[in-house]
Design an enzyme around this catalytic site. Sequence first.
Site, short mmCIF file in Angstrom:
data_model
loop_
_atom_site.label_atom_id
_atom_site.label_comp_id
_atom_site.label_asym_id
_atom_site.label_seq_id
_atom_site.Cartn_x
_atom_site.Cartn_y
_atom_site.Cartn_z
N ASP A 10 1.11 6.05 -1.80
CA ASP A 10 0.99 5.30 -0.56
C ASP A 10 1.30 6.26 0.58
O ASP A 10 1.89 7.33 0.37
CB ASP A 10 1.98 4.13 -0.60
CG ASP A 10 1.99 3.33 0.69
OD1 ASP A 10 0.90 3.01 1.21
OD2 ASP A 10 3.10 3.05 1.19
N ASP A 12 2.36 5.27 4.45
CA ASP A 12 3.48 4.84 5.29
C ASP A 12 4.69 4.48 4.43
O ASP A 12 4.60 3.61 3.56
CB ASP A 12 3.08 3.63 6.14
CG ASP A 12 1.91 3.92 7.06
OD1 ASP A 12 2.14 4.16 8.24
OD2 ASP A 12 0.76 3.91 6.57
N ASP A 168 6.18 2.23 -1.64
CA ASP A 168 7.46 1.66 -1.18
C ASP A 168 7.37 0.18 -0.89
O ASP A 168 8.23 -0.37 -0.19
CB ASP A 168 7.94 2.40 0.09
CG ASP A 168 7.08 2.07 1.30
OD1 ASP A 168 5.84 2.17 1.20
OD2 ASP A 168 7.65 1.70 2.35
#
Length: 219
Positions: A10, A12, A168
């Site tokens: 991922d 961000d 996250d």
Amino acid sequence: MQTPKAILFDLDGTLADTAPDLAAAVNVMRTKRQLPPTPYELLRPFASAGARGLIGAGFNITPEAPEYESMRIEFLDQYESAIALHSKLFEEVPTLLQGLDALQLPWGIVTNKAMRFTNALVPQLDLKQARCVISGDTTPHAKPHPAPLLEAARQIGITPEHCWYVGDDLRDIQAAKAAGMLSVAAAWGYCGATEPTQWDANLVLHRPQDLLEHIKEWL
């Protein structure tokens, strides 16, 4: 758990700390409305949730609100105008990526960020060496649907079961499982409203360097 032949990330909250610029876009909107800034600490956990999460945190409204769509467009335009003033890679991420290159393990990016933002941000973060960059609108579906992860595996040329996906947000773990990939929760990221230990990820790691150590154990 399969031996990793490719690592997907991922963007961000996993590779890059983009929350400062995302939060700033919210607070520019609040200033225009003569509202005090929302504290950064309150906005940061929502940075991986996109416009929906950040506008919700900054203005306490949901997509069902009549004003939401116009505010979403305003937020995205404001963010695009100042997309990389304070965003940077998390500490240890450059070392992690160098370690993957040294191991000759290809790596790529799979984000729900729209292509217009991904294409502007990735070069400024010195992530141009990614083997693939899959944005939220690259495929007809965004995470937690597996389609973006499967497209990344296709582009890199590695079967999904030999890919690890690191993110996250709970959606990242759900997408990894749906794609048949090993799921890694990046607990150093934003993580939203729930603890990564509750996501049923295959691994929960607290530092990027930990990922490199786990990979080496499997090679």
